[in-house]
Design a protein around this motif. Structure first.
Motif, PDB file in Angstrom:
ATOM      1  N   THR A  10     -43.221  61.611  46.684  1.00 12.01           N
ATOM      2  CA  THR A  10     -42.130  60.769  46.206  1.00 12.01           C
ATOM      3  C   THR A  10     -42.230  59.399  46.855  1.00 12.01           C
ATOM      4  N   GLN A  11     -42.149  58.370  46.025  1.00 14.02           N
ATOM      5  CA  GLN A  11     -42.251  57.011  46.548  1.00 14.02           C
ATOM      6  C   GLN A  11     -40.963  56.627  47.274  1.00 14.02           C
ATOM      7  N   ASP A  12     -41.126  56.033  48.423  1.00 18.34           N
ATOM      8  CA  ASP A  12     -39.970  55.619  49.218  1.00 18.34           C
ATOM      9  C   ASP A  12     -39.445  54.309  48.657  1.00 18.34           C
ATOM     10  N   ARG A  13     -38.271  54.363  48.043  1.00 14.99           N
ATOM     11  CA  ARG A  13     -37.703  53.193  47.380  1.00 14.99           C
ATOM     12  C   ARG A  13     -36.799  52.368  48.297  1.00 14.99           C
ATOM     13  N   ARG A  14     -36.664  52.766  49.528  1.00 16.27           N
ATOM     14  CA  ARG A  14     -35.836  51.975  50.427  1.00 16.27           C
ATOM     15  C   ARG A  14     -36.474  50.605  50.654  1.00 16.27           C
ATOM     16  N   PRO A  15     -35.669  49.571  50.817  1.00 18.50           N
ATOM     17  CA  PRO A  15     -36.237  48.238  51.041  1.00 18.50           C
ATOM     18  C   PRO A  15     -36.930  48.159  52.400  1.00 18.50           C
ATOM     19  N   PRO A  16     -37.956  47.340  52.513  1.00 18.08           N
ATOM     20  CA  PRO A  16     -38.693  47.247  53.773  1.00 18.08           C
ATOM     21  C   PRO A  16     -37.970  46.377  54.805  1.00 18.08           C
ATOM     22  N   ALA A  17     -38.202  46.680  56.056  1.00 17.05           N
ATOM     23  CA  ALA A  17     -37.712  45.856  57.166  1.00 17.05           C
ATOM     24  C   ALA A  17     -38.712  45.992  58.304  1.00 17.05           C
ATOM     25  N   LEU A  18     -38.848  44.934  59.067  1.00 21.53           N
ATOM     26  CA  LEU A  18     -39.830  44.886  60.136  1.00 21.53           C
ATOM     27  C   LEU A  18     -39.120  44.732  61.475  1.00 21.53           C
ATOM     28  N   ILE A  19     -39.596  45.431  62.486  1.00 23.89           N
ATOM     29  CA  ILE A  19     -39.078  45.296  63.844  1.00 23.89           C
ATOM     30  C   ILE A  19     -40.212  44.846  64.750  1.00 23.89           C
ATOM     31  N   VAL A  20     -39.991  43.783  65.494  1.00 27.65           N
ATOM     32  CA  VAL A  20     -40.955  43.308  66.495  1.00 27.65           C
ATOM     33  C   VAL A  20     -40.331  43.570  67.858  1.00 27.65           C
ATOM     34  N   ALA A  21     -40.919  44.488  68.606  1.00 32.65           N
ATOM     35  CA  ALA A  21     -40.334  44.923  69.878  1.00 32.65           C
ATOM     36  C   ALA A  21     -41.353  44.769  70.999  1.00 32.65           C
ATOM     37  N   GLY A  22     -40.826  44.694  72.216  1.00 31.14           N
ATOM     38  CA  GLY A  22     -41.694  44.605  73.387  1.00 31.14           C
ATOM     39  C   GLY A  22     -40.882  44.166  74.583  1.00 31.14           C
ATOM     40  N   PRO A  23     -41.453  44.313  75.772  1.00 33.55           N
ATOM     41  CA  PRO A  23     -40.744  43.866  76.971  1.00 33.55           C
ATOM     42  C   PRO A  23     -40.625  42.352  77.014  1.00 33.55           C
ATOM     43  N   THR A  24     -39.767  41.865  77.887  1.00 36.19           N
ATOM     44  CA  THR A  24     -39.578  40.432  78.034  1.00 36.19           C
ATOM     45  C   THR A  24     -40.901  39.749  78.366  1.00 36.19           C
ATOM     46  N   ALA A  25     -41.111  38.564  77.799  1.00 34.31           N
ATOM     47  CA  ALA A  25     -42.298  37.732  78.029  1.00 34.31           C
ATOM     48  C   ALA A  25     -43.560  38.272  77.375  1.00 34.31           C
ATOM     49  N   SER A  26     -43.433  39.208  76.436  1.00 36.13           N
ATOM     50  CA  SER A  26     -44.615  39.777  75.775  1.00 36.13           C
ATOM     51  C   SER A  26     -45.095  38.948  74.594  1.00 36.13           C
ATOM     52  N   GLY A  27     -44.297  37.976  74.152  1.00 34.59           N
ATOM     53  CA  GLY A  27     -44.687  37.135  73.026  1.00 34.59           C
ATOM     54  C   GLY A  27     -44.069  37.534  71.705  1.00 34.59           C
ATOM     55  N   GLU A  99     -27.886  40.500  53.877  1.00 34.19           N
ATOM     56  CA  GLU A  99     -27.874  39.106  53.424  1.00 34.19           C
ATOM     57  C   GLU A  99     -29.296  38.596  53.203  1.00 34.19           C
ATOM     58  N   ALA A 100     -30.192  38.933  54.127  1.00 34.16           N
ATOM     59  CA  ALA A 100     -31.584  38.518  53.970  1.00 34.16           C
ATOM     60  C   ALA A 100     -32.180  39.095  52.685  1.00 34.16           C
ATOM     61  N   ARG A 101     -31.924  40.379  52.440  1.00 38.81           N
ATOM     62  CA  ARG A 101     -32.442  41.005  51.227  1.00 38.81           C
ATOM     63  C   ARG A 101     -31.873  40.342  49.970  1.00 38.81           C
ATOM     64  N   ALA A 102     -30.591  39.976  50.016  1.00 36.60           N
ATOM     65  CA  ALA A 102     -29.966  39.323  48.865  1.00 36.60           C
ATOM     66  C   ALA A 102     -30.605  37.967  48.571  1.00 36.60           C
ATOM     67  N   GLY A 104     -33.780  37.463  49.000  1.00 40.01           N
ATOM     68  CA  GLY A 104     -35.177  37.710  48.720  1.00 40.01           C
ATOM     69  C   GLY A 104     -36.075  37.568  49.926  1.00 40.01           C
ATOM     70  N   ARG A 105     -35.504  37.723  51.126  1.00 41.60           N
ATOM     71  CA  ARG A 105     -36.267  37.547  52.353  1.00 41.60           C
ATOM     72  C   ARG A 105     -36.433  38.888  53.071  1.00 41.60           C
ATOM     73  N   LEU A 106     -37.481  38.990  53.861  1.00 41.90           N
ATOM     74  CA  LEU A 106     -37.765  40.202  54.624  1.00 41.90           C
ATOM     75  C   LEU A 106     -36.990  40.175  55.943  1.00 41.90           C
ATOM     76  N   PRO A 107     -36.166  41.178  56.229  1.00 41.48           N
ATOM     77  CA  PRO A 107     -35.492  41.226  57.540  1.00 41.48           C
ATOM     78  C   PRO A 107     -36.522  41.527  58.639  1.00 41.48           C
ATOM     79  N   ILE A 108     -36.559  40.667  59.657  1.00 43.17           N
ATOM     80  CA  ILE A 108     -37.463  40.849  60.792  1.00 43.17           C
ATOM     81  C   ILE A 108     -36.619  40.877  62.056  1.00 43.17           C
TER      82      ILE A 108
END
Length: 327
Positions: A10-27, A99-102, A104-108
């Motif tokens: 089954t295709q996952d129809r949920r909208p995409p979202a990206l998470i950028v994680a890491g410790p402090t000062a990792s960039g 709001e980002a999805r509305a 047309g932008r990717l939530p990051i």
């Protein structure tokens, strides 16, 4: 009679979202910004201290030049007297993601607060609201006893939470104490209950985890940069407001140390050394949390074990497009 054809997944129809994680000062902030420009994204803050408008320098919030390159949300939105929480942030983040999805932008989502990320992705355990009077009584007890004795008392009342928490983490000790006082049940018991609904998104998490020595150097360099960009003035303005010492903003790394310098108790060199050491310890705790609670590898994860730089962009962007943005 024809043989049954295997069912297609089954295709996952949920909208995409990206998470950028890491410790402090990792960039991670630089990576999130580059991703936002390349993928038409909106950068949404997932760092507890960057929520506060009073901590632009000490929390290393994106500057005006960065914010002009792509939309940034939930940076500097709370007043110093407000107490941030995973629940409060989650509600705000879901609003900004919608709001980002509305648009047309990717939530990051970008940040190092592992508890916030876990709460967003998995949902929150149903811990009841603690009355203000109970929280204030717990804070008074902490002030009276001090961290070590308060931790010992918590351990006697609630052995499981006492074992989980450090005496150097007063905010979480207060939470555990207050929940037990208000409900008669350990916070551990509440957290063991099934979580609420996970966020209705298909997440990919990019985890930045540079080598420890690289990260230690970056932590030290960044605090020196903060000093050069007004950290002393920021701390002086915060202290001039005479805010309660138990507020999250007053516990930000650098406030106590630079406050001691401004008050004449430490030299600037000693204050800097102590703040740098505290930053390194914090980065280590963040890395441990991300490793054990969020996970670094597996489906929906991309682990980068080097300091982020532009040389990594093609590999990262290609992986994200293949894994998250290709239907």
């Amino acid at each position: 009679m024809t043989a049954k054809q295997p069912k297609k997944p089954t295709q996952d129809r949920r909208p995409p979202a990206l998470i950028v994680a890491g410790p402090t000062a990792s960039g991670k902030s630089a990576l999130a910004l580059d991703l936002a420009e390349a993928l038409d994204g909106t950068v949404i803050n997932a760092d507890a201290l960057q929520l506060y408008r009073d901590l632009r320098v000490l929390s290393a919030r994106p500057d005006a030049a960065d914010e002009s390159r792509a939309p940034h949300r939930l940076y500097g939105v709370l007043e110093a007297r407000q107490a941030a929480s995973a629940g409060l942030w989650r509600g705000l983040a879901l609003e900004q993601m919608a709001e980002a999805r509305a648009q047309g932008r990717l939530p990051i989502l970008c940040g190092g607060s592992g508890l916030y990320i876990k709460a967003l992705v998995e949902g929150l355990a149903p811990v009841p609201t603690v009355p203000i009077a109970v929280r204030e009584a717990a804070a008074g007890e902490l002030t009276r006893l001090g961290n070590a004795a308060f931790h010992a008392a918590l351990t006697e009342k609630d052995p499981e939470m006492g074992a989980r928490l450090r005496a150097s983490d007063p905010q979480r000790m207060l939470r555990a104490w207050s929940v037990l006082e208000a409900t008669g049940r350990s916070l551990a018991a509440w957290q063991a209950l099934p979580s609420g609904d996970p966020a209705p998104y298909r997440f990919m998490i990019v985890v930045l985890m540079p080598p420890r020595e690289v990260l230690r150097t970056r932590c030290d360099e960044r605090f020196e940069m903060m000093l050069a960009h007004g950290a002393l003035e920021e701390v002086g303005a915060l202290l001039a407001r005479n805010l309660p010492a138990n507020l999250p903003v007053m516990k930000a790394i650098g406030v106590r140390e630079l406050g001691a310098y401004l008050g004449g108790a430490l030299s600037l060199s000693d204050a800097t050394t102590q703040a740098q050491a505290a930053t390194r310890r914090y980065a280590k705790r963040q890395a441990t949390w991300l490793r054990t609670q969020v996970g670094l590898e597996g489906e929906g994860r991309l682990l980068l074990t080097e300091q982020y730089s532009e040389s990594h962009t093609q590999k990262i962007f290609t992986k994200i497009r293949e894994s998250l943005l290709t239907e």
